[in-house]
Structures are given as C-alpha cells and as structure tokens.
Design an enzyme around this catalytic site. Structure first.
Site, mmCIF file in Angstrom:
data_model
loop_
_atom_site.group_PDB
_atom_site.id
_atom_site.type_symbol
_atom_site.label_atom_id
_atom_site.label_comp_id
_atom_site.label_asym_id
_atom_site.label_seq_id
_atom_site.Cartn_x
_atom_site.Cartn_y
_atom_site.Cartn_z
ATOM 1 N N ASN A 109 40.026 42.132 52.427
ATOM 2 C CA ASN A 109 40.018 43.492 51.883
ATOM 3 C C ASN A 109 38.777 43.668 51.007
ATOM 4 O OD1 ASN A 109 41.122 46.087 51.095
ATOM 5 N ND2 ASN A 109 41.683 45.162 49.130
ATOM 6 N N SER A 138 34.304 43.634 45.287
ATOM 7 C CA SER A 138 34.694 42.290 45.722
ATOM 8 C C SER A 138 35.298 42.357 47.107
ATOM 9 C CB SER A 138 35.782 41.719 44.791
ATOM 10 O OG SER A 138 35.406 41.787 43.438
ATOM 11 N N ASP A 147 45.568 43.543 45.410
ATOM 12 C CA ASP A 147 44.204 43.084 45.110
ATOM 13 C C ASP A 147 44.164 41.665 44.541
ATOM 14 O OD1 ASP A 147 43.227 45.574 46.013
ATOM 15 O OD2 ASP A 147 43.621 46.470 44.055
#
Ligand code: GRF
Length: 192
Positions: A109, A138, A147
């Site tokens: 991701n 990131s 996340d």
C-alpha cells in the site's frame, strides 16, 4: 523474466495507479498489471485504466451486507484473474484480518505520511498542525490494522512555512508517483 500478475486496488482518481501502469509497461518491470478493481463505481481511475486497455472492474462495497462478504467477492475476482500480487493505490476500504491473511506478503500500500507517523486520514493537515518540518510518503507491506506493516520505501520533503494541506498534498503526490513504481518493483523482487 517471469513477471508477476498484479492487481491495483483503487477508490478514486487513480494517479498512483497510472504511475504504476506507466512503469509496468516496461518489460523490465517485474509487475504485469492485468487488473484494476475499484470499490466505488464513480472512481475516475476505472475509466483511465480502461482507456489503457487494462481490465477494470467495480466491486461496490455497498452491495454487500458485511465487510466479509465484500472481501469474499474481492478475493474471488482476484483469484479468477490469476492475480499473484496486490498494490493498493488510494484504496479507501479497511481490510479485515481474514483478507489480509490470504494476501500477506503479497500485498502493498502507499500512504501519504512518514510511517509510523500519521496513520489514517488527513495526514497533511496533521503534519502541519503538529509543527513538523518534514513530511513524506511510505510504501509498506499490508498487515492487519490501518497503515501498519513493514515499510518498503519512503520519500521525504520539507514542509514550507506557507504550506497548507492542499499545497503539501500536491507536492507529496509528486513524490508518491515516483516512489510507488520503484517500491512495487522492489517488493516483487524481494519475493524470490
Ligand atoms: C494518495 O495520496 C494516496 O497516498 C492516498 O490517497 C491518494 C490517492 O490518490 N492513500 P490517487 O487515487 O492515486 O490519485
């Protein structure tokens, strides 16, 4: 080189998806992007992928009673298209542990913050409000939890004194479009 059949999951305009499609046009890139899935029918990225001749489908999460039912359909579509790797690119659905377990180590991701800082939403405003002097994006492996998961690559920029969330987001997006294709290649190469 055997290229890894990759799906991109989106929810919106699809600029990161386009950067991945551009990079994966090169036969030297280890990802072969064969499928784009959006959870929202109005996502602009669907038309953009279609215009590139990439199979682009919508699985609308609102058509399902539970998150699990939605994810079952998502998983079935990925398997039906022989997908081996997933790149989430502005995909705004939280994935449950059950789905993540099926794809862990094969799903990444991009997130607009210097993780582990600012998981979740409104990252640019939060970085400015906190008085941070730098911000970034990131690419990370997807693990259970929003996340979370090991970081693969990051890009960093300075927060300018007159930045607002929109100007900062625009400069971070430039970084994202550069970072994600390279991080996808790195992640796939790490598999073997
Ligand atoms: C990007 O900033 C991404 O990092 C975040 O949502 C945005 C998606 O933009 N999660 P796009 O759909 O790639 O244009």
């Amino acid at each position: 080189m055997t290229r890894v059949k990759t799906a991109v999951l989106i929810s919106g305009r699809g600029s990161n998806m386009m950067a991945l499609l551009d990079a994966a046009k090169s036969p030297d890139h280890p990802a072969e992007i064969t499928l784009v899935i959006s959870n929202r029918p109005e996502a602009l990225g669907l038309e953009k992928a279609d215009a590139r001749g990439i199979k682009a489908i919508c699985i609308d999460h609102r058509d399902f009673d539970t998150r699990k039912d939605f994810e079952q359909e998502l998983h079935a579509a990925l398997i039906a298209h022989d997908i081996e790797f997933i790149a989430c690119a502005g995909f705004m659905r939280v994935l449950t542990g059950g789905f993540v377990a099926k794809w862990e180590g094969r799903m990444i991701n991009i997130h607009p913050s210097l993780l582990p800082k600012y998981k979740g939403l409104h990252t640019h405003a939060r970085a400015i409000e906190a008085g941070d002097t730098e911000h970034g994006c990131s690419v990370h492996w997807v693990a259970e939890g929003v996340d979370t998961g090991a970081v693969i690559a990051q890009a960093k920029i300075e927060i300018l004194p007159d930045d607002n969330p929109d100007t900062l987001a625009a400069r971070i997006l430039v970084q994202e479009l550069d970072l994600y294709p390279a991080a996808l290649a790195k992640a796939i190469r790490a598999l073997s």
